[in-house]
Design an enzyme around this catalytic site. Structure first.
Site, PDB file in Angstrom:
ATOM      1  N   TRP A 164     -32.920  46.683 -46.995  1.00 34.93           N
ATOM      2  CA  TRP A 164     -33.515  46.803 -48.322  1.00 34.93           C
ATOM      3  C   TRP A 164     -34.945  47.312 -48.298  1.00 34.93           C
ATOM      4  O   TRP A 164     -35.506  47.641 -49.326  1.00 34.93           O
ATOM      5  CB  TRP A 164     -33.473  45.444 -49.042  1.00 34.93           C
ATOM      6  CG  TRP A 164     -34.004  44.304 -48.191  1.00 34.93           C
ATOM      7  CD1 TRP A 164     -33.242  43.411 -47.472  1.00 34.93           C
ATOM      8  CD2 TRP A 164     -35.366  43.965 -47.931  1.00 34.93           C
ATOM      9  NE1 TRP A 164     -34.067  42.539 -46.781  1.00 34.93           N
ATOM     10  CE2 TRP A 164     -35.379  42.860 -47.049  1.00 34.93           C
ATOM     11  CE3 TRP A 164     -36.594  44.487 -48.363  1.00 34.93           C
ATOM     12  CZ2 TRP A 164     -36.551  42.271 -46.585  1.00 34.93           C
ATOM     13  CZ3 TRP A 164     -37.776  43.903 -47.897  1.00 34.93           C
ATOM     14  CH2 TRP A 164     -37.734  42.812 -47.013  1.00 34.93           C
ATOM     15  N   ASN A 165     -35.601  47.322 -47.125  1.00 33.60           N
ATOM     16  CA  ASN A 165     -37.060  47.547 -47.163  1.00 33.60           C
ATOM     17  C   ASN A 165     -37.455  48.995 -47.427  1.00 33.60           C
ATOM     18  O   ASN A 165     -38.513  49.237 -48.004  1.00 33.60           O
ATOM     19  CB  ASN A 165     -37.741  46.981 -45.905  1.00 33.60           C
ATOM     20  CG  ASN A 165     -37.324  47.666 -44.643  1.00 33.60           C
ATOM     21  OD1 ASN A 165     -36.256  48.268 -44.567  1.00 33.60           O
ATOM     22  ND2 ASN A 165     -38.152  47.579 -43.626  1.00 33.60           N
ATOM     23  N   ARG A 173     -32.513  59.085 -43.040  1.00 38.95           N
ATOM     24  CA  ARG A 173     -32.664  59.269 -41.586  1.00 38.95           C
ATOM     25  C   ARG A 173     -31.309  59.345 -40.889  1.00 38.95           C
ATOM     26  O   ARG A 173     -31.195  59.840 -39.774  1.00 38.95           O
ATOM     27  CB  ARG A 173     -33.446  58.089 -40.969  1.00 38.95           C
ATOM     28  CG  ARG A 173     -34.898  58.082 -41.328  1.00 38.95           C
ATOM     29  CD  ARG A 173     -35.755  57.291 -40.385  1.00 38.95           C
ATOM     30  NE  ARG A 173     -35.280  55.986 -39.987  1.00 38.95           N
ATOM     31  CZ  ARG A 173     -36.080  55.048 -39.499  1.00 38.95           C
ATOM     32  NH1 ARG A 173     -37.374  55.290 -39.373  1.00 38.95           N
ATOM     33  NH2 ARG A 173     -35.611  53.891 -39.127  1.00 38.95           N
ATOM     34  N   LYS A 188     -23.311  51.887 -46.484  1.00 39.76           N
ATOM     35  CA  LYS A 188     -23.360  50.561 -47.120  1.00 39.76           C
ATOM     36  C   LYS A 188     -24.825  50.163 -47.248  1.00 39.76           C
ATOM     37  O   LYS A 188     -25.438  49.687 -46.306  1.00 39.76           O
ATOM     38  CB  LYS A 188     -22.600  49.552 -46.255  1.00 39.76           C
ATOM     39  CG  LYS A 188     -21.985  48.422 -47.007  1.00 39.76           C
ATOM     40  CD  LYS A 188     -22.786  47.222 -47.323  1.00 39.76           C
ATOM     41  CE  LYS A 188     -23.838  46.633 -46.517  1.00 39.76           C
ATOM     42  NZ  LYS A 188     -24.836  45.927 -47.368  1.00 39.76           N
ATOM     43  N   PRO A 189     -25.420  50.390 -48.452  1.00 43.09           N
ATOM     44  CA  PRO A 189     -26.819  49.973 -48.630  1.00 43.09           C
ATOM     45  C   PRO A 189     -26.914  48.457 -48.735  1.00 43.09           C
ATOM     46  O   PRO A 189     -25.916  47.770 -48.977  1.00 43.09           O
ATOM     47  CB  PRO A 189     -27.214  50.638 -49.946  1.00 43.09           C
ATOM     48  CG  PRO A 189     -25.938  50.808 -50.701  1.00 43.09           C
ATOM     49  CD  PRO A 189     -24.843  50.967 -49.676  1.00 43.09           C
ATOM     50  N   ALA A 190     -28.127  47.930 -48.581  1.00 42.91           N
ATOM     51  CA  ALA A 190     -28.330  46.483 -48.736  1.00 42.91           C
ATOM     52  C   ALA A 190     -27.960  46.070 -50.157  1.00 42.91           C
ATOM     53  O   ALA A 190     -28.220  46.816 -51.114  1.00 42.91           O
ATOM     54  CB  ALA A 190     -29.792  46.141 -48.462  1.00 42.91           C
ATOM     55  N   GLU A 264     -31.279  50.367 -35.030  1.00 42.45           N
ATOM     56  CA  GLU A 264     -32.714  50.324 -35.354  1.00 42.45           C
ATOM     57  C   GLU A 264     -32.983  48.898 -35.820  1.00 42.45           C
ATOM     58  O   GLU A 264     -32.692  48.542 -36.963  1.00 42.45           O
ATOM     59  CB  GLU A 264     -33.037  51.321 -36.480  1.00 42.45           C
ATOM     60  CG  GLU A 264     -32.786  52.768 -36.123  1.00 42.45           C
ATOM     61  CD  GLU A 264     -33.852  53.366 -35.214  1.00 42.45           C
ATOM     62  OE1 GLU A 264     -34.852  52.683 -34.928  1.00 42.45           O
ATOM     63  OE2 GLU A 264     -33.655  54.510 -34.780  1.00 42.45           O
ATOM     64  N   CYS A 298     -40.429  47.422 -40.322  1.00 38.95           N
ATOM     65  CA  CYS A 298     -40.171  47.086 -38.915  1.00 38.95           C
ATOM     66  C   CYS A 298     -41.325  47.544 -38.055  1.00 38.95           C
ATOM     67  O   CYS A 298     -41.564  47.010 -36.983  1.00 38.95           O
ATOM     68  CB  CYS A 298     -38.890  47.760 -38.456  1.00 38.95           C
ATOM     69  SG  CYS A 298     -38.905  49.516 -38.832  1.00 38.95           S
ATOM     70  N   GLU A 399     -41.049  37.996 -36.441  1.00 40.06           N
ATOM     71  CA  GLU A 399     -41.394  39.128 -37.305  1.00 40.06           C
ATOM     72  C   GLU A 399     -41.853  38.570 -38.657  1.00 40.06           C
ATOM     73  O   GLU A 399     -41.127  37.789 -39.278  1.00 40.06           O
ATOM     74  CB  GLU A 399     -40.146  39.998 -37.465  1.00 40.06           C
ATOM     75  CG  GLU A 399     -40.402  41.326 -38.109  1.00 40.06           C
ATOM     76  CD  GLU A 399     -39.141  42.201 -38.145  1.00 40.06           C
ATOM     77  OE1 GLU A 399     -38.021  41.663 -38.143  1.00 40.06           O
ATOM     78  OE2 GLU A 399     -39.308  43.431 -38.201  1.00 40.06           O
TER      79      GLU A 399
HETATM   80  P1  NAP Z   1     -30.279  42.431 -42.316  1.00 39.47           P
HETATM   81  O1  NAP Z   1     -30.128  41.121 -42.945  1.00 39.47           O
HETATM   82  O2  NAP Z   1     -29.901  42.598 -40.898  1.00 39.47           O
HETATM   83  O3  NAP Z   1     -29.452  43.436 -43.240  1.00 39.47           O
HETATM   84  C1  NAP Z   1     -29.401  44.819 -42.988  1.00 39.47           C
HETATM   85  C2  NAP Z   1     -28.085  45.376 -43.482  1.00 39.47           C
HETATM   86  O4  NAP Z   1     -27.024  44.769 -42.738  1.00 39.47           O
HETATM   87  C3  NAP Z   1     -27.802  45.078 -44.954  1.00 39.47           C
HETATM   88  O5  NAP Z   1     -27.140  46.188 -45.525  1.00 39.47           O
HETATM   89  C4  NAP Z   1     -26.874  43.876 -44.854  1.00 39.47           C
HETATM   90  O6  NAP Z   1     -26.026  43.737 -45.967  1.00 39.47           O
HETATM   91  C5  NAP Z   1     -26.068  44.248 -43.630  1.00 39.47           C
HETATM   92  N1  NAP Z   1     -25.361  43.118 -43.013  1.00 39.47           N
HETATM   93  C6  NAP Z   1     -25.719  41.818 -43.013  1.00 39.47           C
HETATM   94  N2  NAP Z   1     -24.774  41.082 -42.369  1.00 39.47           N
HETATM   95  C7  NAP Z   1     -23.814  41.956 -41.968  1.00 39.47           C
HETATM   96  C8  NAP Z   1     -22.583  41.820 -41.257  1.00 39.47           C
HETATM   97  N3  NAP Z   1     -22.154  40.649 -40.818  1.00 39.47           N
HETATM   98  N4  NAP Z   1     -21.846  42.919 -41.030  1.00 39.47           N
HETATM   99  C9  NAP Z   1     -22.256  44.119 -41.459  1.00 39.47           C
HETATM  100  N5  NAP Z   1     -23.419  44.317 -42.139  1.00 39.47           N
HETATM  101  C10 NAP Z   1     -24.197  43.250 -42.364  1.00 39.47           C
HETATM  102  O7  NAP Z   1     -31.762  42.978 -42.403  1.00 39.47           O
HETATM  103  P2  NAP Z   1     -32.720  43.032 -43.650  1.00 39.47           P
HETATM  104  O8  NAP Z   1     -33.286  41.696 -43.888  1.00 39.47           O
HETATM  105  O9  NAP Z   1     -32.041  43.727 -44.786  1.00 39.47           O
HETATM  106  O10 NAP Z   1     -33.827  44.043 -43.127  1.00 39.47           O
HETATM  107  C11 NAP Z   1     -34.954  43.635 -42.456  1.00 39.47           C
HETATM  108  C12 NAP Z   1     -34.801  43.876 -40.964  1.00 39.47           C
HETATM  109  O11 NAP Z   1     -34.553  45.255 -40.729  1.00 39.47           O
HETATM  110  C13 NAP Z   1     -36.064  43.551 -40.205  1.00 39.47           C
HETATM  111  O12 NAP Z   1     -35.762  42.860 -39.032  1.00 39.47           O
HETATM  112  C14 NAP Z   1     -36.623  44.937 -39.869  1.00 39.47           C
HETATM  113  O13 NAP Z   1     -37.448  44.965 -38.733  1.00 39.47           O
HETATM  114  C15 NAP Z   1     -35.385  45.725 -39.681  1.00 39.47           C
HETATM  115  N6  NAP Z   1     -35.672  47.148 -39.841  1.00 39.47           N
HETATM  116  C16 NAP Z   1     -35.669  47.922 -38.729  1.00 39.47           C
HETATM  117  C17 NAP Z   1     -35.968  49.258 -38.837  1.00 39.47           C
HETATM  118  C18 NAP Z   1     -35.988  50.144 -37.633  1.00 39.47           C
HETATM  119  O14 NAP Z   1     -35.950  51.351 -37.809  1.00 39.47           O
HETATM  120  N7  NAP Z   1     -36.025  49.606 -36.426  1.00 39.47           N
HETATM  121  C19 NAP Z   1     -36.266  49.810 -40.086  1.00 39.47           C
HETATM  122  C20 NAP Z   1     -36.263  48.978 -41.202  1.00 39.47           C
HETATM  123  C21 NAP Z   1     -35.951  47.642 -41.062  1.00 39.47           C
HETATM  124  P3  NAP Z   1     -26.376  42.707 -47.139  1.00 39.47           P
HETATM  125  O15 NAP Z   1     -27.481  43.312 -47.896  1.00 39.47           O
HETATM  126  O16 NAP Z   1     -25.134  42.623 -47.913  1.00 39.47           O
HETATM  127  O17 NAP Z   1     -26.754  41.407 -46.490  1.00 39.47           O
END
Ligand code: NAP
Length: 495
Positions: A164-165, A173, A188-190, A264, A298, A399
């Site tokens: 979502w961020n 990307r 699949k967006p957040a 990522e 991130c 984090e």
């Molecule tokens: P997240 O909870 O891991 O969710 C990311 C995505 O994964 C969402 O679309 C989420 O869907 C989905 N998801 C969750 N559980 C899943 C499952 N069991 N199977 C398949 N998909 C699943 O992360 P977030 O809180 O949205 O994002 C923050 C994190 O992203 C931070 O740790 C940040 O560092 C990281 N990030 C990394 C980068 C990079 O390039 N390295 C860039 C941006 C963010 P739902 O929305 O339905 O839960």
């Protein structure tokens, strides 16, 4: 304004979105008409209900991607590049509308959303140029008896899961290089920020993307809907941006189909300030590295590791700048700090600060949870600077994902580098110094995929973005970005 504080102009922006699934070029409701709410974090009000996909809807999206794959792979690279270029221009034309939409669903200030639109759209321009540069090799085998050819072919249907961020850029990307390479996809967006992606899908269709190449599925039962797709033998690649725990579980799931995988994941970026640094420049860099996206990045500087001789001055200057930032609803004029994505995230940030303070940290600015009445919801947290922070505090390892800058100190150069590397993550590090030989020692010694020297932002569509260690693998952007969507085939040609 209504109770939800959505103005007429903002409502028009919301109304321009199809709050449905985008499958095979058609907008359609979810099976049984199920919906999920999209919430404005600055008010807690529901902006709109969007389709809540079932397992069958997810399967239909993959069916569409699979059906479109062969024709898309055979399409002319120039045509794929022109579609991306048109989409880049359409995003630019609709930048204000997209920025408003993003701020409404995600909370960050309009200036941040505009910056993301500019950054995110550049991936389409970059990969429109890369689409026509896919090439192979030809060589003579050492024994002279055969000829060795290599060619690049699209990986095949991809599943893209985004956080979502950065609701646009984390998608572009992946979508940009996949389109350039000739891959079809399910995105699949957040669930908290689906609207920007749905609007992007409409713009890509307007740019001429054939039906079925891009399919978008929004769902509240994410694991249930994604699981079968990941295990479907027709899927060839999984690309994920999000947290490390979810990434780990997806890597395990992807083993069954032996998928190509790009991850990522999370970060814990060190921001190292040496005693010879230009301190004003370091503070400018810190403002970007910490406050970009209200700290919900991130790449956000998580641990400020500052030489003991300049730590007090650096902390004071940073606190002056951060403490003066205007907090409020992201769409309001002049606001620099919007709400965090929700109350849960806000409380997590507040807990990290409280834990650090309990372990001896000093609050220089911020540090107090505002009440819901102050700004309109329970998702706000003020820019906060902490000094004398102990490495026993959770903020050293976790984090933050919020506007909090904890300052730790060091005395020797190698100690600073060792402290920077003292984390399971390895996405990005920032270092400020004016000594050229030190610059080389520092960037060679840091265990991260990216390093910013005397600068607080590294993200650039022309550069390979990605991490090492628990921050993942694979690269997005640069010449490397398209390789993630291409297979190398070798042909041995006997004379
Ligand atoms: P997240 O909870 O891991 O969710 C990311 C995505 O994964 C969402 O679309 C989420 O869907 C989905 N998801 C969750 N559980 C899943 C499952 N069991 N199977 C398949 N998909 C699943 O992360 P977030 O809180 O949205 O994002 C923050 C994190 O992203 C931070 O740790 C940040 O560092 C990281 N990030 C990394 C980068 C990079 O390039 N390295 C860039 C941006 C963010 P739902 O929305 O339905 O839960």
């Amino acid at each position: 304004m209504s109770d939800s504080q959505v103005s007429t102009a903002e409502q028009r922006v919301i109304d321009a979105v199809h709050p449905q699934l985008f499958i095979g070029g058609q907008w359609r409701d979810a099976e049984a008409g199920k919906t999920l709410p999209v919430i404005d974090p600055s008010t807690g009000a529901t902006l709109v209900e969007t389709a809540d996909a079932s397992v069958a809807d997810g399967a239909a999206a993959l069916d569409a991607a699979v059906s479109a794959q062969a024709d898309w792979a055979a399409s002319a690279p120039r045509d794929r590049g022109e579609i991306l270029r048109s989409a880049f221009e359409l995003i630019t034309e609709h930048a204000d509308e997209l920025a408003t939409l993003m701020t409404l669903e995600m909370g960050k200030p309009l200036s941040e959303s505009k910056a993301e639109i500019a950054y995110g759209s550049e991936f389409f321009r970059w990969f429109s140029e890369e689409a026509v540069r896919i090439s192979g090799r030809y060589s003579v085998a050492p024994n002279g008896l055969t000829r060795l050819l290599t060619l690049k072919q699209p990986v095949g249907p991809c599943l893209m899961i985004t956080p979502w961020n950065f609701p646009l850029a984390m998608g572009t990307r992946k979508i940009g290089p996949a389109i350039a390479a000739g891959c079809t996809m399910v995105v699949k967006p957040a669930q908290q920020t689906p609207l920007t992606m749905l609007r992007l899908a409409a713009l890509l269709a307007e740019a001429g993307l054939p039906d079925g190449v891009l399919n978008v599925v929004t769902t509240s039962t994410t694991g249930d809907v994604m699981g079968p797709l990941i295990e479907d033998p027709r899927l060839r690649k999984l690309t994920f941006t999000g947290s490390t725990p979810v990434g780990r579980s997806l890597i395990e799931q992807s083993a069954k189909g032996v998928l190509r995988v790009s991850m990522e994941l999370g970060g814990n970026a060190p921001f190292v300030v040496f005693d010879d640094a230009d301190l004003d420049r370091a503070v400018d860099g810190a403002m970007l590295a910490k406050m970009r996206n209200v700290g919900e990045a991130c790449t956000a500087a998580n641990r400020f590791i500052v030489h003991e001789s300049v730590a007090e001055e650096f902390g004071r200057k940073l606190a002056e700048r951060m403490g003066a930032m205007k907090i409020g609803r992201g769409t309001a004029e002049g606001v620099e700090v919007g709400p965090l994505i929700d109350q849960t995230q806000r409380d997590k940030v507040a807990d990290l600060v409280d834990d650090a303070v309990a372990k001896g940290a000093t609050v220089v600015t911020g540090g107090e949870k505002p009440s819901a009445e102050d700004f309109g919801s329970d998702a706000f947290y003020p820019p906060t600077v902490l000094t004398t922070v102990s490495r026993d505090a959770k903020i050293w390892t976790d984090e933050i994902f919020g506007p909090v800058a904890p300052i730790f100190t060091f005395s020797e150069e190698q100690e600073g580098i060792d402290m920077a590397n003292d984390t399971e993550y390895g996405l990005v590090a920032y270092a400020f110094t004016q000594d050229h030989a030190r610059v080389v020692r520092v960037y060679e010694g840091l265990e991260t995929g990216m390093v910013g020297i005397n600068q607080g932002v590294v993200s650039n569509p022309a550069a390979p973005f990605g991490g090492v260690k628990a921050s993942g693998y694979g690269r997005e952007g640069g010449a490397e970005g398209i390789e993630e969507y291409l297979e190398t085939k070798y042909v041995g040609l006997a004379l």
